[in-house]
Design an enzyme around this catalytic site. Structure first.
Site, PDB file in Angstrom:
ATOM      1  N   GLU A 158       2.018 -14.348  15.476  1.00  0.00           N
ATOM      2  CA  GLU A 158       0.812 -14.385  16.319  1.00  0.00           C
ATOM      3  C   GLU A 158       1.061 -15.027  17.683  1.00  0.00           C
ATOM      4  O   GLU A 158       0.292 -15.882  18.118  1.00  0.00           O
ATOM      5  CB  GLU A 158      -0.320 -15.110  15.572  1.00  0.00           C
ATOM      6  CG  GLU A 158      -0.598 -14.502  14.208  1.00  0.00           C
ATOM      7  CD  GLU A 158      -1.705 -15.222  13.424  1.00  0.00           C
ATOM      8  OE1 GLU A 158      -2.124 -16.311  13.842  1.00  0.00           O
ATOM      9  OE2 GLU A 158      -2.144 -14.669  12.392  1.00  0.00           O
ATOM     10  N   ASN A 199       5.652 -10.975  14.000  1.00  0.00           N
ATOM     11  CA  ASN A 199       4.537 -10.584  13.126  1.00  0.00           C
ATOM     12  C   ASN A 199       3.220 -10.864  13.845  1.00  0.00           C
ATOM     13  O   ASN A 199       3.093 -11.875  14.540  1.00  0.00           O
ATOM     14  CB  ASN A 199       4.632 -11.438  11.844  1.00  0.00           C
ATOM     15  CG  ASN A 199       3.759 -10.953  10.714  1.00  0.00           C
ATOM     16  OD1 ASN A 199       3.780  -9.766  10.377  1.00  0.00           O
ATOM     17  ND2 ASN A 199       2.990 -11.854  10.114  1.00  0.00           N
ATOM     18  N   HIS A 235      -4.903  -6.908   8.446  1.00  0.00           N
ATOM     19  CA  HIS A 235      -6.140  -7.440   7.850  1.00  0.00           C
ATOM     20  C   HIS A 235      -7.294  -6.548   8.306  1.00  0.00           C
ATOM     21  O   HIS A 235      -7.818  -6.694   9.404  1.00  0.00           O
ATOM     22  CB  HIS A 235      -6.359  -8.895   8.279  1.00  0.00           C
ATOM     23  CG  HIS A 235      -5.311  -9.820   7.738  1.00  0.00           C
ATOM     24  ND1 HIS A 235      -5.188 -10.073   6.380  1.00  0.00           N
ATOM     25  CD2 HIS A 235      -4.329 -10.534   8.339  1.00  0.00           C
ATOM     26  CE1 HIS A 235      -4.185 -10.919   6.185  1.00  0.00           C
ATOM     27  NE2 HIS A 235      -3.647 -11.201   7.362  1.00  0.00           N
ATOM     28  N   GLU A 264       0.670  -8.015   5.580  1.00  0.00           N
ATOM     29  CA  GLU A 264      -0.437  -8.805   5.010  1.00  0.00           C
ATOM     30  C   GLU A 264      -1.669  -7.936   4.774  1.00  0.00           C
ATOM     31  O   GLU A 264      -2.802  -8.347   5.061  1.00  0.00           O
ATOM     32  CB  GLU A 264      -0.804  -9.960   5.959  1.00  0.00           C
ATOM     33  CG  GLU A 264       0.361 -10.851   6.339  1.00  0.00           C
ATOM     34  CD  GLU A 264      -0.028 -12.058   7.203  1.00  0.00           C
ATOM     35  OE1 GLU A 264      -1.223 -12.370   7.321  1.00  0.00           O
ATOM     36  OE2 GLU A 264       0.887 -12.679   7.770  1.00  0.00           O
ATOM     37  N   ASP A 266      -4.910  -6.302   3.683  1.00  0.00           N
ATOM     38  CA  ASP A 266      -6.082  -6.406   2.813  1.00  0.00           C
ATOM     39  C   ASP A 266      -7.245  -5.706   3.510  1.00  0.00           C
ATOM     40  O   ASP A 266      -7.220  -5.495   4.718  1.00  0.00           O
ATOM     41  CB  ASP A 266      -6.417  -7.840   2.373  1.00  0.00           C
ATOM     42  CG  ASP A 266      -6.584  -8.844   3.489  1.00  0.00           C
ATOM     43  OD1 ASP A 266      -6.681  -8.440   4.672  1.00  0.00           O
ATOM     44  OD2 ASP A 266      -6.636 -10.049   3.195  1.00  0.00           O
TER      45      ASP A 266
HETATM   46  C1  XIL Z   1      -3.850 -17.707   5.334  1.00  0.00           C
HETATM   47  C2  XIL Z   1      -3.835 -18.041   3.848  1.00  0.00           C
HETATM   48  O1  XIL Z   1      -4.089 -16.862   3.131  1.00  0.00           O
HETATM   49  C3  XIL Z   1      -4.840 -19.096   3.516  1.00  0.00           C
HETATM   50  O2  XIL Z   1      -4.725 -19.505   2.173  1.00  0.00           O
HETATM   51  C4  XIL Z   1      -4.666 -20.307   4.440  1.00  0.00           C
HETATM   52  O3  XIL Z   1      -5.703 -21.242   4.196  1.00  0.00           O
HETATM   53  C5  XIL Z   1      -4.696 -19.883   5.892  1.00  0.00           C
HETATM   54  O4  XIL Z   1      -3.715 -18.871   6.110  1.00  0.00           O
HETATM   55  N1  XIL Z   1      -2.347 -14.555   9.078  1.00  0.00           N
HETATM   56  C6  XIL Z   1      -1.226 -15.129   8.534  1.00  0.00           C
HETATM   57  C7  XIL Z   1      -1.320 -15.830   7.215  1.00  0.00           C
HETATM   58  O5  XIL Z   1      -0.119 -14.965   9.065  1.00  0.00           O
HETATM   59  O6  XIL Z   1      -0.412 -16.884   7.109  1.00  0.00           O
HETATM   60  C8  XIL Z   1      -2.733 -16.325   6.956  1.00  0.00           C
HETATM   61  O7  XIL Z   1      -2.778 -16.848   5.631  1.00  0.00           O
HETATM   62  C9  XIL Z   1      -3.725 -15.217   7.158  1.00  0.00           C
HETATM   63  C10 XIL Z   1      -3.679 -14.694   8.560  1.00  0.00           C
END
Ligand code: XIL
Length: 346
Positions: A158, A199, A235, A264, A266
């Site tokens: 990020e 990422n 996400h 990641e 979802d």
């Molecule tokens: C999130 C986790 O899922 C949570 O449990 C934690 O409290 C905060 O981080 N982007 C990312 C991940 O790169 O590391 C994040 O994970 C979600 C967003």
């Protein structure tokens, strides 16, 4: 041997192209085998330890794992010089026993930093020179610890803002833009075989972020910085349109020679859950897999948790949830079936 017989022997010896595979996959591991796309999940270490059904499904379905939190800086060095590797070690060992590859997440981020670090930078007790040394040591120590055991690292996470500017993190503010090249070089030195990724989220569709990230990768490559891949967090939410241009965006990074991963995935929704929403969610998951399959360089699809029992979504997005492939009882949702049904275009 006559040429005809040789030709026949060659044809018979060749494996069936995956697309001609007669049977639909039985589970996600088989899908991964048939497509060559590794299928992974983020892992909640407390759940892995405490819940045997969670463990069973994780190890049955996935051939790749990422620590959801256990490898973040605040988890591995909560106090300066005090290292807590238990959870991270446990995951890496569990992955070995279950023939899963590992994505390391993450080395350089602006979130989930230990308080001693952020406070020290803020009150000036840690100056820029010291900060650079701290970052170098952190990367070197962590990557070396898992040398040969981590397939790919999210080296920087990020680092680009939504508007296409570079994120004003403590790293950029105190070390200047060179911290990114440094981070990749330090990681590469510590494990020359690990695949090193940049990422980010919203990189699936956000034009300014996409353009800046592409330029950044080109700049790094021009400086011969060891960068091997780009991770799209993915996400998504069904209240937004599916990012329809995603495959093209993946291709633009692949054209630079990078490996592509969905890191990641979802797909959240406004609660309550309805059958219609689950059906829409299923199309988002299958489209993500279809997009990945349409780009040769896309070699991993990882979901950010596989069960609604343990998902970051309800805690972070008010009124939303049900973002995973399996429900709280680990029953497969339509999205799970949709993934298995994706036509293998490879
Ligand atoms: C999130 C986790 O899922 C949570 O449990 C934690 O409290 C905060 O981080 N982007 C990312 C991940 O790169 O590391 C994040 O994970 C979600 C967003």
């Amino acid at each position: 041997m006559k040429p005809l017989i040789i030709a026949l022997a060659l044809v018979l010896a060749a494996p069936l192209p995956a697309s001609a595979h007669p049977r639909p996959p039985r589970d996600l591991r088989q899908l991964a085998q048939q497509t060559g796309v590794r299928i992974g999940s983020a892992v909640d270490l407390a759940a892995l330890r405490a819940e045997s059904d969670y463990r069973r499904v994780l190890n049955r379905e996935f051939n790749h794992v990422t620590a959801e939190n256990a490898m973040k800086w605040e988890s591995v060095e909560p106090q300066r010089g005090v290292f807590t590797w238990d959870d991270a070690d446990t995951l890496v060992e569990s992955a070995r026993r279950n023939r899963q590859q590992v994505r390391g997440h993450t080395l350089v981020w602006h979130n989930q930093l230990p308080a001693w670090l952020t406070a020290g930078v803020e009150d000036g007790s840690i100056d820029a020179t010291e900060l650079r040394g701290i970052l170098r040591d952190h990367i070197t120590t962590q990557v070396r610890r898992y040398k040969g055991k981590i397939r790919a690292w999210d080296v920087v996470n990020e680092v680009v803002e939504e508007d296409g500017t570079m994120r004003q993190s403590i790293w950029l503010k105190h070390l200047g833009p060179g911290y990114i090249a440094d981070a990749f070089r330090w990681a590469h030195r510590a494990d020359p075989h690990a695949r090193l990724f940049i990422n980010d989220y919203n990189l699936e569709w956000n034009a300014p972020k996409i353009e800046t990230t592409l330029s950044l990768v080109k700049e790094l490559q021009a400086q011969r910085v060891p960068i091997h891949g780009v991770g799209f967090q993915g996400h998504l939410g069904i209240q937004y349109d599916y990012p329809g241009d995603w495959a093209n965006v993946m291709r633009r990074f692949a054209d630079l020679g990078l490996e592509v991963a969905i890191t990641e995935l979802d797909v959240r929704m406004e609660l309550p859950v309805t059958p219609e929403k689950l059906a829409t969610q299923a199309t988002y998951y299958s489209r993500a897999m279809t997009d990945c399959l349409s780009v040769r360089a896309c070699r991993e699809l990882t979901v950010w948790g596989f069960t609604d029992r343990h998902s970051w979504v309800p805690g972070w997005f008010e009124g939303q949830g049900a973002a995973c492939l399996l429900d709280e009882n680990l029953a497969p949702k339509p999205a799970y079936q949709a993934l298995l049904a994706v036509k293998n275009a490879r």
